[in-house]
Enzyme design. Structure first.
Site: not given
Ligand code: ATR
Length: 278
Positions: A65, A86, A129, A153, A219, A242
């Protein structure tokens, strides 16, 4: 004859061909939607050969992306702002990039919950994310004025709010704080991959007390009914799934390519049966 497709890696399990073939059929349009699975170390050469394929448009998914951007001639405002694309439309040989993630999500909620989501609704986004960014951007664009973001985070939540100039309307929270305050929110949106198959027994947040008539949305679409949504259901929430978002995003992309906007409601049941049969 519309020539459409998807680039990404891996994309063998993508539902997009099924959706777009249904959309083409619903509009009596002839066309095809092909998967272009591009290995990461061959991205550039494959994109150059894709330029010669004379596609009318294509979708872009993980992990490309952002990487697609240098190959585009133009970008729409949302894609520019989010730094992620996308959907690409080919116009007179030019590649124009769009991002339908946030707006597809927004229209998917408003199409079914017009009365629940208002400008004055207090909204909580869980995660920070790409999906969270897109959804946050769309909500602010559409005039929803209280949108908090909670993340494991918390700095990442702060960063999104800052980048999209939302400090006036939004508070960054830890997941714990969000759990404690969840009953303040009319709309709660789960945007992370937590709870996705095969980790169906996980939920990003625990909660016992929700606002009356609140809307809970996830989602994640594999499984359709996540642990997060099941808990919300037990507490009497309205649920948004989702796969509804997936379908609306596809319809947005289809509209960009063809100018036609098929009705999601005519396809949703069929789509649910496909997902249940997986
Ligand atoms: P994207 O939305 O870009 O596809 P993703 O990998 O699906 O990304 O999700 C990222 C998000 O999921 C982040 O907010 C991540 O938290 P951090 O920023 O703290 O890494 C969150 N996330 C992924 N696994 C997690 C878990 N086990 N517990 C809490 N949050 C999680």
């Amino acid at each position: 004859m519309m020539k459409l497709g998807l680039i990404g890696y891996p994309i063998g399990h993508s539902l997009s061909p099924w959706i777009h073939n249904q959309l083409l059929e619903s509009q009596n349009l002839e066309g095809s939607y092909q998967l272009y699975e591009i290995e990461p170390d061959k991205f550039e050469e494959n994109i150059k050969s894709l330029k010669k394929e004379n596609l009318d448009g294509f979708n872009v998914t993980v992990p490309y992306k952002e990487q697609i951007i240098p190959f585009l001639d133009e970008m729409d405002q949302a894609a520019e702002f989010l730094g992620a694309v996308n959907t690409v439309k080919v116009e007179d040989g030019k590649w124009v990039g769009y991002n339908t993630d946030g707006i597809g999500y927004f229209s998917s909620v408003t199409s079914r919950f017009e009365n629940t989501l208002k400008d004055t609704s207090k909204v909580l986004i869980l995660g920070s994310g790409g999906a969270a960014r897109g959804i946050y951007h769309a909500f602010l664009q559409k005039g929803v004025r209280q949108v908090d973001i909670a993340n494991r985070t918390v700095q990442k939540a702060e960063q999104i709010i800052k980048e999209l100039n939302g400090e006036e309307f939004s508070e960054p929270l830890t997941i714990q704080e969000a759990g404690d305050r969840i009953s303040e929110y009319e709309v709660v949106i789960q945007t992370t991959s937590v709870g996705m198959s095969p980790n169906e027994n996980q939920s990003i947040i625990d909660f016992d007390d929700i606002k009356e008539n609140a809307l809970f949305s996830d989602i994640v679409y594999r499984p359709m009914n996540t642990k997060f949504l099941k808990r919300a259901d037990e507490l009497g929430a309205f649920l948004h799934y989702g796969h509804e978002m997936l379908l609306h995003q596809a319809i947005y992309a289809f509209k960009i390519w063809t100018g036609r906007e098929p009705e999601a409601s005519e396809l949703i049941e069929k789509f649910e049966n496909v997902l249940k049969g997986e």
